[in-house]
Design a protein around this motif. Structure first.
Motif, PDB file in Angstrom:
ATOM      1  N   HIS A  61      -9.069 -94.284 -38.444  1.00 14.15           N
ATOM      2  CA  HIS A  61      -9.566 -93.730 -39.715  1.00 14.15           C
ATOM      3  C   HIS A  61      -9.469 -94.795 -40.800  1.00 14.15           C
ATOM      4  CE1 HIS A  61      -9.495 -90.007 -42.594  1.00 14.15           C
ATOM      5  NE2 HIS A  61     -10.027 -91.049 -43.196  1.00 14.15           N
ATOM      6  N   HIS A  63     -11.991 -96.864 -43.959  1.00 15.02           N
ATOM      7  CA  HIS A  63     -13.247 -96.909 -44.721  1.00 15.02           C
ATOM      8  C   HIS A  63     -13.487 -98.350 -45.133  1.00 15.02           C
ATOM      9  CE1 HIS A  63     -13.108 -92.462 -45.302  1.00 15.02           C
ATOM     10  NE2 HIS A  63     -11.808 -92.681 -45.236  1.00 15.02           N
ATOM     11  N   ASP A 320      -6.035 -94.104 -42.889  1.00 12.25           N
ATOM     12  CA  ASP A 320      -6.965 -93.684 -43.935  1.00 12.25           C
ATOM     13  C   ASP A 320      -7.114 -94.796 -44.989  1.00 12.25           C
ATOM     14  OD1 ASP A 320      -8.814 -92.328 -45.396  1.00 12.25           O
ATOM     15  OD2 ASP A 320      -7.480 -90.717 -46.035  1.00 12.25           O
TER      16      ASP A 320
HETATM   17 ZN    ZN Z   1     -10.497 -91.321 -45.057  1.00 13.92          ZN
END
Ligand code: ZN
Ligand code: DUC
Ligand code: ZN
Length: 473
Positions: A61, A63, A320
């Motif tokens: 995960h 970005h 994340d």
């Molecule tokens: Zn995320």
């Protein structure tokens, strides 16, 4: 006669999701070809005495290079993000190819490939984000993309430009079931967040700290239960991502106890930060450095997350990584003029791809909260299984890619911005003391990072087409 192995890793302790044992490991043509008590005669040898030989980290995960609706520029592109990942002991990362409303999903995927091509230091594979579930997307583009190996996608229950309503979620879930794709859910209740935001702003509570009140755990709990209910109605497995605390976790356990296929992921910010970090120094703007969604909670939630990491509620531990600049230039950072007027304009996300493994190892393994085997499962083997990369990735077995992280369990380090390789101009973990550190990252038999020095070539990282998620078994 030529040497049977290109590389032998000798004298280390091999750690898998289920076992640990002393053995040497032989590698040829980027693949593990032998595991034996003694391997000799390789062209190159690495002495791993005193080190753990772990499956390379898979960060499921992250970005990278995502466009944002307000034009804020993300701090990492594919080069800097995967370089940082490699330095943190990762060999594969899974970023998102995000559909922008009104555009074709296939075109978005093509654009992300163009950005990643020739830029990566680690292997990569894309999840999709569905923000515009038109009949064309659900009927044609998404099924075709799943068949092409994009076997997981994320949906959002909040954010004006991403939120899907319940009818849309149910339709998307049905497609996931039909195509055997794994749906990842950002579970936070949009209307509740909007309501809380309005009320807080009316009271003049606009500092970054109030992000944590607006994105209340109750809103996450409600959305988590709603996502689970939708998954039950449509009979499809789901992955609830970035679970922040006790309340949403208990909803997941409620479902798991009833035999539902509800999988869950948590992240470093939920074991290493609390909402008090968003206060900064006396409620100042420093708090923006910790603004992410869902936000960090409290010590009780941290303890609950540890229980969930131990008992298997969580199968995946991801970063994340969603990196923004703090200062940036031309108002492109978290500290921008509009964000100073209200927390709601602070870009949501923090960097963490390089610090994920050290934080979990140090706080988890070194402090006796989780076993080494669990560490390997959470950070590599389980994400490989759940996202269709296993056993080529996430496994130290003959025939698997030689993606390996050598880990020094005794090494003590301090996390500082200077030592990190990411694009952000800060780390939310500045000053954190760590015991246990990745000392060498090996991707398909090649050392790509040694003692913090990146040796791998940009472009050696390759795109990985994925199979069906193990959640569909
Ligand atoms: Zn995320
Ligand atoms: N969701 C994520 O997955 N990452 C950062 C911000 C968000 O809302
Ligand atoms: Zn999210």
């Amino acid at each position: 006669m030529s040497a049977p192995h290109d590389l032998a890793i000798r004298g280390g302790t091999i750690v898998t999701a289920s076992d640990r044992f002393r053995a040497d490991l032989g590698i040829r043509d980027g693949v593990i070809t032998d595991i034996a008590s003694r391997i000799e005669g390789a062209k190159e040898e690495i002495d791993a005495t005193g080190l753990m030989v772990l499956p390379g980290g898979i960060d499921a995960h992250v970005h990278l290079a995502q466009p944002t609706s307000d034009g804020t520029v993300m701090a990492d592109d594919f080069a800097s993000g995967t370089r940082s990942a490699a330095a943190g002991g990762n060999t594969t990362v899974l970023p998102f190819a995000m559909q922008v409303k009104g555009t074709s999903l296939r075109d978005c995927v093509t654009a992300y490939h163009a950005q990643a091509e020739g830029q990566c230091y680690t292997d990569v594979s894309f999840h999709l984000v569905i923000s515009d579930p038109t009949p064309q997307v659900l009927g044609q583009e998404l099924p075709a993309l799943v068949r092409d190996g994009y076997t997981s996608f994320k949906v959002f229950m909040t954010y004006d430009d991403l939120v899907l309503n319940d009818a849309e979620l149910l339709e998307v879930f049905e497609v996931a079931r039909r195509e055997r794709a794994l749906v990842m859910v950002h579970a936070e209740g949009h209307d509740a967040i909007k309501h809380m935001t309005r009320r807080l702003e009316e009271q003049g509570k606009t500092a970054p700290y109030y992000h944590a009140e607006a994105h209340h755990q109750i809103a996450e709990r409600e959305a988590t239960h709603r996502a689970i209910s939708h998954a039950q109605l449509t009979d499809v497995p789901v992955m609830i991502v970035h679970v922040s605390g006790r309340d949403p976790m208990e909803q997941i356990q409620w479902a798991q106890k009833r035999g539902m296929k509800v999988h869950a992921e948590t992240c470093p910010q939920y074991i290493a930060l609390t909402r008090d970090d968003l206060k900064g120094l006396n409620m100042d703007f420093e708090g923006a450095k910790y603004v992410c969604s869902p936000p960090p909670r409290d010590i009780d939630s941290q303890n609950a997350i540890w229980e969930g990491l131990r008992d298997g509620t969580f199968e995946v531990f991801s970063s994340d990584h969603c990196p923004f600049f703090f200062e940036g230039s031309d108002g492109t950072g978290k500290d921008n003029p509009r964000a100073r007027t209200s927390f709601k304009w602070v870009p949501n996300g923090i960097p963490g791809v390089e610090t994920r493994l050290p934080i979990l190892f140090s706080e988890g393994v070194s402090k006796g909260r989780i076993t080494l085997e669990r560490f390997a499962a959470l950070t590599s083997t389980n994400p490989a299984k759940l996202y269709g990369l296993y056993p080529q990735k996430g496994a130290l077995v003959i025939g698997a890619d030689a993606d390996i992280t050598l880990w020094d369990p005794a090494r003590e380090e301090v996390i500082t911005q200077e030592r990190l390789h990411h694009g952000s101009d800060y780390t939310p973990y500045e000053g954190m003391q760590i015991k246990g550190w990745p000392v060498r990252t090996i991707l398909r038999g090649q050392t790509i990072v040694l003692d913090g020095v990146v040796l791998g070539a940009k472009g050696f990282g390759a795109y990985q087409t994925r199979g069906t998620s193990g959640a569909m078994a």
